[in-house]
Design an enzyme around this catalytic site. Structure first.
Site, PDB file in Angstrom:
ATOM      1  N   ALA A  67       0.860  -1.185   0.000  1.00 19.17           N
ATOM      2  CA  ALA A  67       0.000   0.000   0.000  1.00 19.17           C
ATOM      3  C   ALA A  67       0.898   1.236   0.000  1.00 19.17           C
ATOM      4  O   ALA A  67       2.063   1.169   0.426  1.00 19.17           O
ATOM      5  CB  ALA A  67      -0.890  -0.021   1.237  1.00 19.17           C
ATOM      6  N   GLY A 110       0.753  -5.026   0.909  1.00 17.18           N
ATOM      7  CA  GLY A 110      -0.449  -5.113   0.079  1.00 17.18           C
ATOM      8  C   GLY A 110      -0.184  -5.789  -1.265  1.00 17.18           C
ATOM      9  O   GLY A 110      -1.091  -6.372  -1.856  1.00 17.18           O
ATOM     10  N   GLU A 113      -0.355  -9.356  -0.547  1.00 19.05           N
ATOM     11  CA  GLU A 113      -1.774  -9.637  -0.256  1.00 19.05           C
ATOM     12  C   GLU A 113      -2.601  -9.651  -1.545  1.00 19.05           C
ATOM     13  O   GLU A 113      -3.495 -10.479  -1.705  1.00 19.05           O
ATOM     14  CB  GLU A 113      -2.313  -8.599   0.743  1.00 19.05           C
ATOM     15  CG  GLU A 113      -1.718  -8.811   2.133  1.00 19.05           C
ATOM     16  CD  GLU A 113      -1.941  -7.632   3.073  1.00 19.05           C
ATOM     17  OE1 GLU A 113      -1.747  -6.483   2.641  1.00 19.05           O
ATOM     18  OE2 GLU A 113      -2.307  -7.861   4.239  1.00 19.05           O
ATOM     19  N   GLU A 133       5.073  -4.935   7.005  1.00 18.60           N
ATOM     20  CA  GLU A 133       4.364  -3.841   7.687  1.00 18.60           C
ATOM     21  C   GLU A 133       4.892  -3.613   9.096  1.00 18.60           C
ATOM     22  O   GLU A 133       4.917  -2.489   9.597  1.00 18.60           O
ATOM     23  CB  GLU A 133       2.855  -4.135   7.762  1.00 18.60           C
ATOM     24  CG  GLU A 133       2.124  -4.067   6.436  1.00 18.60           C
ATOM     25  CD  GLU A 133       2.094  -5.383   5.676  1.00 18.60           C
ATOM     26  OE1 GLU A 133       2.922  -6.274   5.958  1.00 18.60           O
ATOM     27  OE2 GLU A 133       1.233  -5.512   4.782  1.00 18.60           O
TER      28      GLU A 133
END
Ligand code: CAA
Length: 259
Positions: A67, A110, A113, A133
């Site tokens: 992200a 992300g 993911e 993260e």
């Protein structure tokens, strides 16, 4: 919708659509706009009868490095609730057609993911998977603690999530996270080959089969078996079932119409 951060080729090959994440300078960091574009593209391709399989890819350097940290940095919990960015991810997960992630370079946070939200993963040998993260004071929020653990088991998932360690494509394959590792030069070609194989199948059977496999992550065995059985029966309502079985009996290749 005009796309700024993705490139969509609805007919990359027969019945195959290709979506390329396209923020190369930011290693394809997944900002909100990119994710909305991805959701929109997937929804359109899901409705397009010509498309039977979808590939999501990045470039040789990065599938996606997570992200967008710069966009998230100053967010408050209230902002996050209001933006509700993971609703977009839920929509991606609802795509009924098979999606293959073609990964090279970084697939982090992300990005990892997103790859795990796809149905299969083909990776170039330089691919690196990770949930880093923890190193920036947060934790995975788009499935990293759930899909990763289901794919690789507790020991490796804990280590990756708690230390942020990256794993190589080879390790990822050994751990059951990805389908295959190939030289970087051909990772997209190999994903297209796999997609071509999938795209020759009956679209209805593909949809019901995908739905059934995904159901196994959410139910107990008996309930899952009943769900599977109903979808199995449902395949017999399609012309493709007749065509598939006729073709077998007549010793020819089936030509599925999607009806
Ligand atoms: N968000 C925003 N920008 C990013 C980014 C990210 N996730 N990852 C890389 N970039 C940007 C960098 O800021 C840099 O931009 P500038 O040139 O403007 O500074 C550019 O992409 C190139 O990156 P680096 O110079 O850092 O390249 P590198 O080769 O030295 O390192 C890397 C590559 C190891 C991937 C490193 O960029 C990195 O650690 N990125 C962050 C990875 C990460 O923590 N991802 C998780 C994000 S949080 C998340 O995803 C939450 C969730 O669950 C949804």
């Amino acid at each position: 919708m005009n796309y700024e951060f993705i490139l969509v080729t609805p007919e990359a090959k027969k019945h195959i659509a290709l979506i390329q994440l396209n923020r190369p300078k930011e290693l394809n960091a997944l900002n909100l706009q990119l994710m909305l574009e991805l959701k929109d593209a997937l929804q359109n391709l899901d409705k397009n009868d010509e498309v039977r399989c979808i590939i999501i890819t990045g470039n040789q350097q990065a599938f996606a490095a997570g992200a967008d940290i710069k966009q998230m940095e100053s967010r408050t919990p209230v902002d996050l609730i209001k933006i509700d960015q993971f609703e977009t991810w839920d929509q991606i997960r609802k795509t009924s057609k098979p999606i293959i992630a073609a990964v090279c370079g970084f697939a982090l946070g992300g990005g990892c993911e997103l790859a795990m939200t796809c149905d299969m993963i083909v990776a170039g040998e330089s691919a690196k998977f990770g949930q880093p993260e923890i190193k920036i004071g947060i934790m995975p929020g788009a499935g990293g603690t759930q899909r990763l653990t289901r794919a690789v088991g507790k020991a490796l998932a804990m280590e990756m999530v708690l230390t942020g360690k990256f794993i190589s494509a080879e390790e990822a394959q050994k751990a059951g996270l990805i389908n295959r590792v190939v030289p970087d030069e051909v990772y997209l070609d190999e994903a297209l080959k796999l997609a071509s194989e999938v795209a020759t199948m009956s679209p209805i059977a593909l949809r019901l089969a995908k739905e059934s496999v995904l159901k196994s992550f959410e139910t107990g065995l008996q309930e899952g078996l009943y769900f599977e059985r109903k979808n199995f029966y449902l395949t017999f309502s399609s012309e493709d079932q007749k065509e598939g079985m006729n073709a077998f009996v007549e010793k020819r290749r089936a030509n599925f119409s999607g009806k």
